[in-house]
Enzyme design. Structure first.
Site, PDB file in Angstrom:
ATOM      1  N   GLU A  20       1.344   3.811   2.824  1.00  0.00           N
ATOM      2  CA  GLU A  20       1.845   3.374   4.127  1.00  0.00           C
ATOM      3  C   GLU A  20       3.370   3.466   4.172  1.00  0.00           C
ATOM      4  O   GLU A  20       4.080   2.472   4.265  1.00  0.00           O
ATOM      5  CB  GLU A  20       1.347   1.957   4.413  1.00  0.00           C
ATOM      6  CG  GLU A  20      -0.169   1.940   4.581  1.00  0.00           C
ATOM      7  CD  GLU A  20      -0.804   0.550   4.547  1.00  0.00           C
ATOM      8  OE1 GLU A  20      -2.039   0.471   4.618  1.00  0.00           O
ATOM      9  OE2 GLU A  20      -0.052  -0.438   4.434  1.00  0.00           O
ATOM     10  N   HIS A  49       0.849  -1.192   0.000  1.00  0.00           N
ATOM     11  CA  HIS A  49       0.000   0.000   0.000  1.00  0.00           C
ATOM     12  C   HIS A  49       0.883   1.239   0.000  1.00  0.00           C
ATOM     13  O   HIS A  49       1.550   1.527   0.988  1.00  0.00           O
ATOM     14  CB  HIS A  49      -0.914  -0.011   1.234  1.00  0.00           C
ATOM     15  CG  HIS A  49      -1.934  -1.108   1.189  1.00  0.00           C
ATOM     16  ND1 HIS A  49      -2.340  -1.804   2.300  1.00  0.00           N
ATOM     17  CD2 HIS A  49      -2.616  -1.628   0.141  1.00  0.00           C
ATOM     18  CE1 HIS A  49      -3.237  -2.712   1.935  1.00  0.00           C
ATOM     19  NE2 HIS A  49      -3.421  -2.616   0.625  1.00  0.00           N
ATOM     20  N   GLU A  61       1.459  -4.375  11.383  1.00  0.00           N
ATOM     21  CA  GLU A  61       0.834  -3.064  11.253  1.00  0.00           C
ATOM     22  C   GLU A  61       1.547  -2.072  12.157  1.00  0.00           C
ATOM     23  O   GLU A  61       1.619  -2.274  13.363  1.00  0.00           O
ATOM     24  CB  GLU A  61      -0.646  -3.143  11.666  1.00  0.00           C
ATOM     25  CG  GLU A  61      -1.493  -4.072  10.805  1.00  0.00           C
ATOM     26  CD  GLU A  61      -1.952  -3.417   9.511  1.00  0.00           C
ATOM     27  OE1 GLU A  61      -1.571  -2.244   9.248  1.00  0.00           O
ATOM     28  OE2 GLU A  61      -2.698  -4.081   8.754  1.00  0.00           O
ATOM     29  N   HIS A  94       2.932  -3.321   6.963  1.00  0.00           N
ATOM     30  CA  HIS A  94       1.900  -2.336   6.625  1.00  0.00           C
ATOM     31  C   HIS A  94       1.899  -1.180   7.607  1.00  0.00           C
ATOM     32  O   HIS A  94       2.595  -1.198   8.616  1.00  0.00           O
ATOM     33  CB  HIS A  94       0.508  -2.985   6.669  1.00  0.00           C
ATOM     34  CG  HIS A  94       0.194  -3.812   5.482  1.00  0.00           C
ATOM     35  ND1 HIS A  94      -0.722  -3.434   4.529  1.00  0.00           N
ATOM     36  CD2 HIS A  94       0.685  -5.005   5.077  1.00  0.00           C
ATOM     37  CE1 HIS A  94      -0.785  -4.363   3.598  1.00  0.00           C
ATOM     38  NE2 HIS A  94       0.058  -5.326   3.898  1.00  0.00           N
TER      39      HIS A  94
END
Ligand SMILES: [Zn+2]
Length: 1058
Positions: free
Chosen positions: A797, A794, A976, A891
């Protein structure tokens, strides 16, 4: 207590209540029930409901209501019980309908009109009945609203309990759209507004907030329908509510009122389309083949909102709320949860990936020289004469088969690898720069330049570079080629930023293929970023910020807006137009840049619009742009008006980041958290129906912030998060390769494939060189388990890239722990899975407009080459029995704090979903929990409690789930990292610092540290989970006292500035 007994005997008190005619028995039963249900948790009530309690009570009510005269000694406790049970019974409304009890309840209420205590009881039940929309509608048709309206008007403070019950029941009824329509046509809306005014005026000491809130809820529901909104505007609802909240703004206790008013105002404010010609991205990219082409969407249709706009208002104050729907999303099909060795492509295709594992070939002669292999791209996969290229590991000459492949950069790749053998850096740079030109398409051979810096000599006076000033002064009329300035500046740039070189950066950036064809370099990426020596705490959320920023745009300034001055027509302009005098100028046409339009709305205030992802009309969240021409000490306000996420950490203490060129030239080259009075809220812009198709809610949100720039007439950059471009990564890899110790660190940089946009997606292999050429050592080398890491699928990110940077630097470092770790594993790393997205300033997607992390189940070789080949390589490893021990996809998380892992567990998923599957039959290794547990101990930003191991249906095509299921990798994770900061652990500032305690916002340093601690975690995992040689164990024992690792974290100190 024999309650349970009696239930089991089939003789529950409820059952008795309906058959017994003995009044004392009934009263006793009701009193026992009341006692039982008023204690403890809702479990008892749920139990009663599951045993048919609601039905029995309703039956009893019908029976009792038929007796004349009414026996209120039974009725009242019965009604109270019904209200209590009804609140918890999700099907209560339906049951009321079935029992045909609506009329009973209504007529009971009518008969009690003269008696407030009785009436209040009836109204409580009425309210729970109305929780079901159909039942509510029936009640409305039968005159329930008229009854309630009579109770609440005119304004009176007598019988306050009854009034409250009536208002709450009315609010529940108005959830039905037909009831809302009825209420509007009977003129209740105006009546409610007047009543609200009366209560507001008379409730000076705020004793009746719940009544005022109840009235607002009625208005909120009525205005869910178009007719309601129109009538509301016509009745001057906006003005009335807006005026009323003005005196509430500073009072914390009135939050429920203010929030509801804001919701109503926002909803009723006339909607506008975004001030852009079309919401589609300014950039489009022709896809290969007949891949789906998005229909053109114009943003100029009439109705920006359907009549049925139900406000799915999430309460902005409930942070980190996990959607209740999540449970319904859990995968409960055991077969789908089981590991399955499927293959999404012909098996013979896997052969091509052998070349990507040169470490498995025993020929160490070749290992010590540079291997080359073909770069798979869309064409190579489809090529009928496709053949294996494993031999290229030992071949150094050009492969004749090469011509068949449309990979013009092949020759370049060889040179690229060799050039680091040269020692003279300057010659080297010059040559590679030439290389870059000679091998590129001449049509694209543009000159990439640093963004010109101001030529005003005064600009340099206070910097550390008086030479520049002299240069400028000496040139005629100040017209100086800015490349001279840059050359001069570069001479001063003594590589004071570790692992960064402007020379390398510019060389890499020249090779980037971008859709806008960038010709400018942003200063921060070129010059580099050095983390500040301190961390910054999260901003405290000030009361009223949201209001101040939310309402002025809707009301106060509604008629005072200056005629909008468009100062940047669109990003198509290669140079920003200067705009009106005193205006800021904006620019974003550089790698990872994203800003579509800036509109000056007041002297120091700008509305900004981000560009959608390429080939898309959505995904606006990432921004990165340059701004110049600012005044000193003036707070500028920026409103980014087309954000898409429904909530943001910007509401919970997060700041954006800013980079000042003047600061950088004065020796402080860094991105800093900046901005104050930050707020993120739903605005009045709407996406047209066509443009918003498929988007959950067609809403836009505004991120608003004020910022004071550190210098006058500076060149500053603002971004969503610390930028990390593709060129940054590529030049970082160049430097890493040079900086490693080749005797110890085995390093191979290959190309996984070419992206759609024609950029190369690097694949790294890192491990320790074999100890010797003895057979045992070579065998140990080849048999090390794999760890497979990927990041930045992504593009928005960028935090993921900073974590990856930390991982890579640690892996090639001289740290003895890294040395040991390299001897334990072979690392396969794809540091950027979506280069095109990063380059073109996307937030979420690739050039195909797809979220690449939803393509892992069946990646398309043409549209999703990086995913296709990453998966191919994983398949290959599986096929030779070498599936990785750990897979992790890095991420960034925009809604939550801390760093945490998502993993996969069958048992936990089924358990959480409340599945009645016999989990004993499913044997599951709980080894997936070990790594996060270790990280919780060794990584300050990591929090085990935030981890989750549930498998959701909506995530079935993500890397983590597919690698877990198809490759059988037990430890398959998504890591994350928050964009914001930490609410736990070391980076949560201790209570003694500040009340209420705020956590630290993560900087690049903390993110990089996370990356290196992840490596440490892997080593400990190896020691704990795998059989280790005595040698490794003794080395490990020397290096880390595992116990100490665990306690160590509490003793480290963090420097904090406020
Ligand atoms: Zn992500």
């Amino acid at each position: 207590m024999d309650w349970h007994l009696s239930i089991r005997d089939g003789c529950s008190p409820c059952a008795c209540a309906k058959s017994s005619s003995d009044k004392d028995v009934i009263l006793n039963i009701l009193s026992v029930l009341t006692d039982l249900l008023s204690l403890g948790t809702g479990r008892r009530i749920q139990y009663v409901i599951s045993k048919g309690g609601s039905e029995a009570l309703l039956q009893a009510l019908t029976t009792t209501a038929q007796t004349e005269p009414l026996d209120h000694s039974i009725l009242l406790p019965l009604l109270r019980l019904l209200a209590r049970v009804g609140q918890r019974d999700r099907k209560f409304g339906l049951k009321v309908q079935k029992a045909e009890a609506t009329d009973t309840i209504l007529s009971l209420a009518r008969r009690s009109l003269g008696h407030h205590l009785h009436l209040t009881h009836c109204l409580w039940v009425l309210q729970v009945c109305a929780s079901n929309v159909t039942t509510g509608t029936t009640l409305g048709i039968n005159g329930a609203m008229e009854l309630l309206f009579k109770v609440i008007t005119p304004y009176s403070k007598r019988h306050i309990r009854t009034v409250r019950a009536a208002i709450e029941a009315l609010a529940a009824l108005l959830k039905s759209r037909s009831n809302s329509r009825r209420a509007v046509s009977r003129g209740y809306l105006g009546g409610l507004l007047r009543l609200y005014q009366d209560w507001h005026r008379n409730d000076v000491s705020n004793n009746y907030v719940y009544i005022r809130r109840g009235l607002l809820l009625c208005l909120k529901h009525i205005t869910n329908i178009q007719l309601g909104r129109e009538t509301f505007l016509f009745s001057k609802g906006m003005e009335i509510l807006f005026t009323s909240v003005q005196d509430c703004l500073s009072c914390k206790n009135l939050d429920p009122i203010i929030n509801t008013v804001i919701q109503i105002l926002r909803k009723c404010y006339p909607k506008e389309p975004l001030p852009v010609a079309t919401v589609r991205s300014s950039y489009s990219f022709p896809l290969p083949g007949n891949a789906k082409a998005e229909p053109p969407c114009e943003g100029s249709e009439g109705d920006y909102e359907s009549d049925g706009e139900e406000e799915a208002e999430k309460d902005l104050d409930s942070e980190e709320e996990e959607s209740k729907e999540e449970d319904y999303d859990l995968e409960t099909d055991v077969n789908k949860l089981r590991s399955k060795a499927v293959l999404d492509r012909p098996e013979e295709e896997l052969g091509q990936y052998k070349a990507m594992c040169p470490e498995l070939s025993h020929n160490f002669q070749s290992l010590l020289s540079a291997p080359s292999h073909s770069i798979p791209n869309a064409t190579s996969v489809k090529h009928p004469n496709y053949r294996l290229r494993n031999q290229s590991v030992t071949e150094m000459g050009p492969d004749p088969g090469e011509k068949d492949f449309k990979v013009p950069r092949q020759s370049w790749t060889n040179k690229e690898i060799h050039r680091w053998d040269q020692t003279d850096e300057k010659r080297d740079i010059a040559e590679t720069a030439q290389d870059a030109h000679s091998c590129e398409d001449p049509a694209r051979n543009h000159v990439l330049m640093l963004r010109p810096l101001p030529k005003d000599p005064a600009w340099y006076k206070k910097t550390f570079y008086p030479e520049c000033e002299a240069l400028i002064n000496s040139s005629a009329g100040g017209s100086l080629d800015c490349s001279d300035i840059v050359t001069n500046l570069l001479e001063k740039h003594q590589g004071d930023i570790p692992f960064h070189s402007p020379h390398f950066y510019i060389t890499r950036a020249k090779r980037v293929k971008s859709i806008p064809d960038y010709k400018d370099l942003a200063f921060p990426d070129f010059w580099g970023h050095q983390p500040p020596p301190y961390s910054k705490p999260m901003l405290e959320r000030k009361y009223g910020v949201q209001r101040k920023s939310g309402i002025p745009h809707l009301i106060i300034f509604r008629d005072q807006r200056q005629p909008a001055i468009v100062i940047l027509a669109s990003i198509y302009c290669s140079h920003s137009s200067p705009g009106a005098p005193g205006c800021l100028t904006f620019f974003s046409k550089f790698e990872s840049g994203n800003l579509r339009k800036a509109i000056q709305v007041r002297e120091f205030e700008y509305d900004l619009i981000m560009n959608a992802d390429v080939n898309s009309n959505q995904q606006h969240q990432w921004f990165y742009f340059e701004v110049r021409g600012m005044k000193l000490a003036v707070p500028y306000r920026f409103n980014i008006i087309n954000c898409e996420k429904f909530n943001s950490q910007f509401n919970y203490g997060m700041q954006l980041v800013m980079y000042s060129v003047k600061e950088a030239l004065q020796g402080r080259p860094r991105w800093l958290r900046a901005g104050h009075d930050i707020c993120y809220y739903k605005n009045h812009y709407r996406c047209s129906a066509t443009a918003g198709r498929g988007v959950k809610g067609n809403f836009y949100y505004t991120l608003t912030f004020s910022i004071k720039f550190p210098h006058k007439d500076d060149v500053c950059y603002l971004a969503y998060h610390y930028p990390y471009t593709y060129s940054t990564m590529m030049s970082h890899l160049d430097i890493l390769e040079r900086s490693r110790n080749p005797k110890k660190v085995y390093w191979r940089q290959q190309t996984l494939c070419q992206t759609l946009g024609g950029n190369l997606c690097p694949l790294l292999t890192i491990t320790a060189m074999p100890e010797s050429k003895k057979r045992d050592d070579l065998e140990q080398f080849c048999n090390r388990p794999y760890v497979f890491l990927v990041a930045r699928v992504h593009p928005g990110e960028s935090n993921a890239s900073w974590v990856m940077k930390g991982t890579l630097e640690f892996l090639v470092s001289n740290d003895p722990i890294a040395d040991l770790l390299r001897k334990c594993f072979i690392f396969k790393i794809v540091p950027m899975l979506n280069p095109d997205g990063v380059i073109n300033g996307n937030h979420r997607c690739s050039l195909s407009g797809d979220d690449l992390n939803r393509q892992w189940l069946t990646p398309n070789s043409q549209l999703h080459p990086t995913i296709y080949h990453a998966k191919g390589l994983l398949y290959y490893l599986r096929s030779i029995g070498r599936a990785p021990l750990v897979f992790c996809d890095y991420h960034g998380h925009s809604q939550r704090k801390n760093v945490f892992l998502y993993g996969c567990s069958i048992k936990e998923t089924l358990w959480q979903a409340g599945c009645m599957v016999d989990t004993a039959v499913i044997t599951e290794d709980v080894g997936y929990r070990t790594l996060p547990k270790i990280l919780d101990k060794v990584a300050p930003a990591f929090v085990m409690n935030s981890c989750s191991f549930l498998v959701e249906k909506s995530r079935e095509s993500t890397a983590r789930v597919v690698v877990w299921k198809e490759m059988g990798v037990l430890r398959s994770y998504t890591m994350e990292s928050t964009y914001c900061g930490c609410s736990h652990g070391l980076y949560k500032v201790s209570q003694s610092f500040k009340e209420p305690c705020a956590g630290l916002q993560l900087g690049t340093q903390e993110l990089e540290e996370m990356g290196s601690k992840f490596c440490l975690g892997l080593l400990i995992l190896h020691l704990k989970s795998l059989p280790c040689s005595k040698k490794v164990m003794s080395q490990a024992a020397l290096l880390l006292d595992l116990e100490e690792e665990i306690t160590d974290r509490t003793q480290r100190s963090v420097i904090v500035v406020f």
